[in-house]
Write a protein that holds these residues in place. Structure first.
Motif, PDB file in Angstrom:
ATOM      1  N   LEU A  15      -8.230  32.664  48.197  1.00  0.00           N
ATOM      2  CA  LEU A  15      -6.776  32.520  48.057  1.00  0.00           C
ATOM      3  C   LEU A  15      -6.144  33.745  47.421  1.00  0.00           C
ATOM      4  O   LEU A  15      -5.055  34.164  47.813  1.00  0.00           O
ATOM      5  N   ILE A  18      -5.830  36.334  50.080  1.00  0.00           N
ATOM      6  CA  ILE A  18      -4.732  35.993  50.984  1.00  0.00           C
ATOM      7  C   ILE A  18      -3.395  36.346  50.347  1.00  0.00           C
ATOM      8  O   ILE A  18      -2.484  36.826  51.021  1.00  0.00           O
ATOM      9  N   GLU A  19      -3.269  36.134  49.052  1.00  0.00           N
ATOM     10  CA  GLU A  19      -2.025  36.493  48.352  1.00  0.00           C
ATOM     11  C   GLU A  19      -1.705  37.971  48.540  1.00  0.00           C
ATOM     12  O   GLU A  19      -0.545  38.332  48.711  1.00  0.00           O
ATOM     13  N   LEU A  22      -0.268  38.359  51.965  1.00  0.00           N
ATOM     14  CA  LEU A  22       1.068  37.780  52.087  1.00  0.00           C
ATOM     15  C   LEU A  22       2.144  38.677  51.481  1.00  0.00           C
ATOM     16  O   LEU A  22       3.310  38.585  51.857  1.00  0.00           O
ATOM     17  N   ALA A  31      -2.610  36.585  57.306  1.00  0.00           N
ATOM     18  CA  ALA A  31      -2.851  35.865  56.059  1.00  0.00           C
ATOM     19  C   ALA A  31      -2.644  34.370  56.243  1.00  0.00           C
ATOM     20  O   ALA A  31      -3.389  33.559  55.694  1.00  0.00           O
ATOM     21  N   LEU A  32      -1.651  34.003  57.027  1.00  0.00           N
ATOM     22  CA  LEU A  32      -1.412  32.590  57.300  1.00  0.00           C
ATOM     23  C   LEU A  32      -2.600  31.977  58.039  1.00  0.00           C
ATOM     24  O   LEU A  32      -3.033  30.871  57.714  1.00  0.00           O
ATOM     25  N   ASP A  34      -5.675  32.982  57.838  1.00  0.00           N
ATOM     26  CA  ASP A  34      -6.746  32.890  56.847  1.00  0.00           C
ATOM     27  C   ASP A  34      -6.532  31.700  55.923  1.00  0.00           C
ATOM     28  O   ASP A  34      -7.480  30.984  55.582  1.00  0.00           O
ATOM     29  N   LEU A  35      -5.296  31.488  55.519  1.00  0.00           N
ATOM     30  CA  LEU A  35      -4.981  30.364  54.647  1.00  0.00           C
ATOM     31  C   LEU A  35      -5.293  29.040  55.336  1.00  0.00           C
ATOM     32  O   LEU A  35      -5.852  28.125  54.719  1.00  0.00           O
ATOM     33  N   ARG A  36      -4.964  28.947  56.602  1.00  0.00           N
ATOM     34  CA  ARG A  36      -5.294  27.731  57.360  1.00  0.00           C
ATOM     35  C   ARG A  36      -6.805  27.505  57.413  1.00  0.00           C
ATOM     36  O   ARG A  36      -7.280  26.381  57.277  1.00  0.00           O
ATOM     37  N   VAL A  38      -9.064  28.524  55.230  1.00  0.00           N
ATOM     38  CA  VAL A  38      -9.512  28.104  53.898  1.00  0.00           C
ATOM     39  C   VAL A  38      -9.165  26.641  53.672  1.00  0.00           C
ATOM     40  O   VAL A  38      -9.966  25.870  53.152  1.00  0.00           O
ATOM     41  N   TYR A  39      -7.979  26.236  54.083  1.00  0.00           N
ATOM     42  CA  TYR A  39      -7.554  24.849  53.910  1.00  0.00           C
ATOM     43  C   TYR A  39      -8.460  23.906  54.699  1.00  0.00           C
ATOM     44  O   TYR A  39      -8.920  22.895  54.181  1.00  0.00           O
TER      45      TYR A  39
END
Length: 47
Positions: A15, A18-19, A22, A31-32, A34-36, A38-39
């Motif tokens: 995270l 990813i920050e 972003l 990044a979005l 990647d965030l998905r 990770v989620y």
């Protein structure tokens, strides 16, 4: 307990990376994605 701590550390590290992405508009879409990922992984659904 060690596995649990390791999983938390991995998620926190991901995270934070990813920050960084972003903060730059040019990399926000990547990044979005990647965030998905990770989620989904945190929910146990894999990639």
């Amino acid at each position: 307990m060690i596995r649990h701590i390791s999983a938390i550390w991995k998620a926190n590290t991901a995270l934070r990376m990813i920050e960084l992405s972003l903060s730059d508009k040019r990399t926000a879409n990547a990044a979005l994605d990647d965030l998905r990922a990770v989620y989904r992984e945190s929910l146990g659904k894999g990639k």
